[in-house]
Design a protein around this motif. Structure first.
Motif, PDB file in Angstrom:
ATOM      1  N   ASP A  42       3.426 -12.423   7.518  1.00  0.00           N
ATOM      2  CA  ASP A  42       4.644 -11.763   7.037  1.00  0.00           C
ATOM      3  C   ASP A  42       4.250 -10.453   6.366  1.00  0.00           C
ATOM      4  O   ASP A  42       3.992 -10.418   5.166  1.00  0.00           O
ATOM      5  N   PRO A  43       4.188  -9.371   7.137  1.00  0.00           N
ATOM      6  CA  PRO A  43       3.718  -8.089   6.591  1.00  0.00           C
ATOM      7  C   PRO A  43       4.531  -7.585   5.403  1.00  0.00           C
ATOM      8  O   PRO A  43       3.990  -6.917   4.528  1.00  0.00           O
ATOM      9  N   ASN A  44       5.805  -7.933   5.349  1.00  0.00           N
ATOM     10  CA  ASN A  44       6.658  -7.465   4.244  1.00  0.00           C
ATOM     11  C   ASN A  44       6.304  -8.099   2.912  1.00  0.00           C
ATOM     12  O   ASN A  44       6.619  -7.550   1.857  1.00  0.00           O
ATOM     13  N   ARG A  45       5.636  -9.240   2.944  1.00  0.00           N
ATOM     14  CA  ARG A  45       5.276  -9.931   1.704  1.00  0.00           C
ATOM     15  C   ARG A  45       3.774  -9.947   1.458  1.00  0.00           C
ATOM     16  O   ARG A  45       3.305 -10.650   0.566  1.00  0.00           O
ATOM     17  N   SER A  46       3.020  -9.189   2.240  1.00  0.00           N
ATOM     18  CA  SER A  46       1.567  -9.238   2.172  1.00  0.00           C
ATOM     19  C   SER A  46       0.989  -7.971   1.551  1.00  0.00           C
ATOM     20  O   SER A  46       1.210  -6.865   2.055  1.00  0.00           O
ATOM     21  N   GLU A  47       0.218  -8.140   0.486  1.00  0.00           N
ATOM     22  CA  GLU A  47      -0.471  -6.999  -0.120  1.00  0.00           C
ATOM     23  C   GLU A  47      -1.569  -6.478   0.802  1.00  0.00           C
ATOM     24  O   GLU A  47      -1.810  -5.272   0.866  1.00  0.00           O
ATOM     25  N   LEU A  52      -3.553  -2.211   4.499  1.00  0.00           N
ATOM     26  CA  LEU A  52      -4.077  -1.894   5.818  1.00  0.00           C
ATOM     27  C   LEU A  52      -3.039  -1.212   6.718  1.00  0.00           C
ATOM     28  O   LEU A  52      -3.308  -0.952   7.887  1.00  0.00           O
ATOM     29  N   ASN A  53      -1.850  -0.943   6.174  1.00  0.00           N
ATOM     30  CA  ASN A  53      -0.753  -0.314   6.935  1.00  0.00           C
ATOM     31  C   ASN A  53      -0.364  -1.127   8.165  1.00  0.00           C
ATOM     32  O   ASN A  53      -0.135  -0.579   9.245  1.00  0.00           O
ATOM     33  N   ILE A  54      -0.282  -2.442   7.997  1.00  0.00           N
ATOM     34  CA  ILE A  54       0.105  -3.338   9.081  1.00  0.00           C
ATOM     35  C   ILE A  54       1.581  -3.658   8.933  1.00  0.00           C
ATOM     36  O   ILE A  54       2.013  -4.094   7.866  1.00  0.00           O
TER      37      ILE A  54
END
Length: 67
Positions: A42-47, A52-54
């Motif tokens: 879940d890129p929106n909740r991942s630091e 890493l601009n993912i």
């Protein structure tokens, strides 16, 4: 011995075993010489994804070496 999958030099996406070019960046070089492995669900909740601009879930290499 299983072969090391390709990773895209542009987005660092680790490609499926049967792929030899990135679906997102078809002109970017790919390499089997990469290090580190991160799974982003879940890129929106991942630091990590933010650093890493993912923006898309998937399996990514931390470093891709192009020769």
């Amino acid at each position: 011995m299983p072969k090391n999958p390709f990773a895209c030099s542009e987005c660092h996406l680790i490609l499926p075993d049967d792929a030899d070019q990135c679906m997102r960046h078809p002109s970017a070089p790919v390499s089997t010489d990469w290090n580190g492995y991160v799974v982003v669900m879940d890129p929106n909740r991942s630091e990590i994804a933010e650093r890493l601009n993912i923006e898309i879930p998937g399996n990514y290499a931390l470093k891709v070496n192009i020769r």
